[in-house]
Design a protein around this motif. Structure first.
Motif, short mmCIF file in Angstrom:
data_model
loop_
_atom_site.label_atom_id
_atom_site.label_comp_id
_atom_site.label_asym_id
_atom_site.label_seq_id
_atom_site.Cartn_x
_atom_site.Cartn_y
_atom_site.Cartn_z
N PHE A 43 56.72 32.65 35.95
CA PHE A 43 57.94 32.48 35.16
C PHE A 43 58.11 31.03 34.72
N SER A 44 57.68 30.09 35.55
CA SER A 44 57.75 28.68 35.17
C SER A 44 56.90 28.42 33.93
N LEU A 45 55.74 29.05 33.86
CA LEU A 45 54.88 28.91 32.69
C LEU A 45 55.49 29.58 31.46
N VAL A 46 56.21 30.68 31.67
CA VAL A 46 56.93 31.31 30.56
C VAL A 46 57.96 30.34 29.99
N LEU A 47 58.69 29.66 30.86
CA LEU A 47 59.70 28.69 30.42
C LEU A 47 59.05 27.54 29.66
N ALA A 48 57.97 26.99 30.22
CA ALA A 48 57.30 25.85 29.59
C ALA A 48 56.74 26.23 28.22
N THR A 49 56.06 27.37 28.15
CA THR A 49 55.45 27.78 26.89
C THR A 49 56.50 28.11 25.84
N SER A 50 57.54 28.82 26.26
CA SER A 50 58.59 29.22 25.31
C SER A 50 59.32 28.00 24.77
N ARG A 51 59.59 27.04 25.64
CA ARG A 51 60.26 25.81 25.22
C ARG A 51 59.44 25.08 24.16
N LEU A 52 58.16 24.92 24.41
CA LEU A 52 57.30 24.20 23.47
C LEU A 52 57.08 24.99 22.19
N THR A 53 56.97 26.31 22.30
CA THR A 53 56.75 27.14 21.11
C THR A 53 57.95 27.06 20.17
N LEU A 54 59.16 27.16 20.72
CA LEU A 54 60.36 27.07 19.89
C LEU A 54 60.46 25.70 19.24
N ALA A 55 60.13 24.66 20.00
CA ALA A 55 60.18 23.30 19.44
C ALA A 55 59.16 23.15 18.31
N ALA A 56 57.96 23.69 18.51
CA ALA A 56 56.93 23.60 17.47
C ALA A 56 57.34 24.37 16.22
N ILE A 57 57.96 25.55 16.39
CA ILE A 57 58.43 26.34 15.25
C ILE A 57 59.49 25.57 14.47
N ALA A 58 60.38 24.91 15.21
CA ALA A 58 61.45 24.15 14.55
C ALA A 58 60.89 23.00 13.71
N LEU A 59 59.69 22.53 14.05
CA LEU A 59 59.09 21.41 13.34
C LEU A 59 58.12 21.84 12.24
N ILE A 60 58.03 23.13 11.97
CA ILE A 60 57.12 23.63 10.93
C ILE A 60 57.30 22.91 9.59
N PRO A 61 58.55 22.62 9.15
CA PRO A 61 58.69 21.93 7.85
C PRO A 61 57.96 20.59 7.76
N THR A 62 57.64 19.97 8.89
CA THR A 62 56.96 18.67 8.84
C THR A 62 55.47 18.80 8.52
N TRP A 63 54.93 20.02 8.57
CA TRP A 63 53.51 20.19 8.28
C TRP A 63 53.18 19.76 6.85
N ALA A 64 54.12 20.00 5.91
CA ALA A 64 53.87 19.61 4.52
C ALA A 64 53.69 18.09 4.41
N HIS A 65 54.55 17.35 5.11
CA HIS A 65 54.43 15.89 5.10
C HIS A 65 53.13 15.47 5.77
N LEU A 66 52.75 16.16 6.84
CA LEU A 66 51.52 15.85 7.55
C LEU A 66 50.31 16.02 6.63
N TYR A 67 50.34 17.05 5.79
CA TYR A 67 49.23 17.31 4.87
C TYR A 67 49.11 16.22 3.82
N HIS A 68 50.23 15.77 3.30
CA HIS A 68 50.21 14.80 2.20
C HIS A 68 49.99 13.36 2.69
N SER A 69 50.39 13.06 3.94
CA SER A 69 50.27 11.68 4.43
C SER A 69 48.84 11.30 4.77
N LYS A 70 48.01 12.28 5.15
CA LYS A 70 46.59 12.07 5.45
C LYS A 70 46.33 10.88 6.38
#
Length: 303
Positions: A43-70
């Protein structure tokens, strides 16, 4: 292009907000464990993975900037390895909260200044001063007291295991901070760096809960609410603020500031869970924090 550092008060404010946000992590983990009525590594691993997954999803809009900044390819490598270190940090530290007290876990996991100093010595050939080495010795003695006191404490089902996991989490976090600083120095902005590191950590942890017989589904809505708060407060606000601070402050100063986290977490643990650390754990925590403070006194902390 070299960026001019922000004003000192802004750096201090963001660092303080980050520390306060990360201080809620141990409390939210304990609340989620109590609500789900499940504990242990799975269950501890469920908490850790879920926390990071939600944070990564919230940051999806930054991928466009990541692509263009090179940015440079080396920046991606450092961010990727930082993500792996972050995965190890969460897998060990969050699991430790199922076995030892909040005070012991958060104190041991914030011994980063010692390990950052040692890694900097090995990696950047920055040899610690004698006072730094003396402080490390004092801090390790404090860690031994915490382990001994935790063994006799009623808080936690296996304090020695929990303390060992928390210490492993500290080592991984120290590597994560140094790798993150190098990734940003090589051109990754804080949003892009966080996106890469959090995503890599989430992917690395994703299959692990099933190995321990745990599932991502079947919990109460409140449990998922606590997980969402973990993603928002200690991860998106807390870790991102600390990583941003590393661009302008030395890693020793940032990790030294994180020593306020166990104090805030222990106060919250007392208020919410009425968890009072044993005398030995309290003395050990004090000795450990004193040792860490002594170890970092000789370090220069330029912006």
């Amino acid at each position: 292009m070299k960026l001019n550092p922000p004003e000192s008060w802004k750096i201090t404010l963001i660092l303080a907000v980050g520390i306060l946000a990360t201080s809620t992590a141990a409390i939210l983990v304990r609340l989620a464990i109590a609500e789900a009525n499940v504990s242990g590594a799975g269950f501890s691993l469920v908490l850790a993975t879920s926390r990071l997954t939600l944070a990564a999803i919230a940051l999806i809009p930054t991928w466009a900037h990541l692509y263009h900044s090179k940015p440079a390819l080396s920046a991606f490598r450092y961010a990727t390895f930082a993500g792996i270190a972050l995965a190890v940090h969460f897998a060990t530290w969050i699991t430790s909260l199922s076995y030892t007290s909040i005070a012991a876990s958060t104190t041991l996991v914030t011994t980063n200044p010692i390990w950052v100093a040692l890694l900097s010595w090995w990696w950047f050939w920055e040899k610690p001063a004698r006072l730094t080495l003396a402080g490390m010795t004092v801090a390790l003695a404090g860690g031994a007291l915490i382990g001994w006191g935790g063994k006799a404490s009623a808080s936690g089902s296996n304090p020695l295991l929990g303390d060992a996991l928390a210490l492993t989490g500290a080592w991984a976090a120290s590597l994560y901070f140094l790798l993150g600083r190098e990734a940003q120095r090589r051109g990754l902005g804080i949003g892009s760096y966080a996106t890469v590191a959090y995503s890599v950590a989430a992917i690395a942890l994703l299959p692990l809960p099933s190995l321990f017989g745990a599932s991502y589904t079947g919990y109460t809505p409140l449990t998922y609410g606590y997980i969402a708060l973990m993603a928002l407060l200690p991860q998106l606000i807390g870790h991102t603020s600390l990583n941003w601070s590393l661009r302008w402050l030395s890693p020793i100063l940032v990790t030294l500031s994180i020593l306020f986290e166990p104090v805030a977490s222990s106060v919250l643990g007392f208020l919410i869970f009425n968890e009072v650390p044993s005398l030995m754990v309290s003395v050990g925590a004090g000795v450990l924090l004193l040792g860490v403070a002594i170890a970092t006194l000789p370090a220069k902390q330029p912006l």
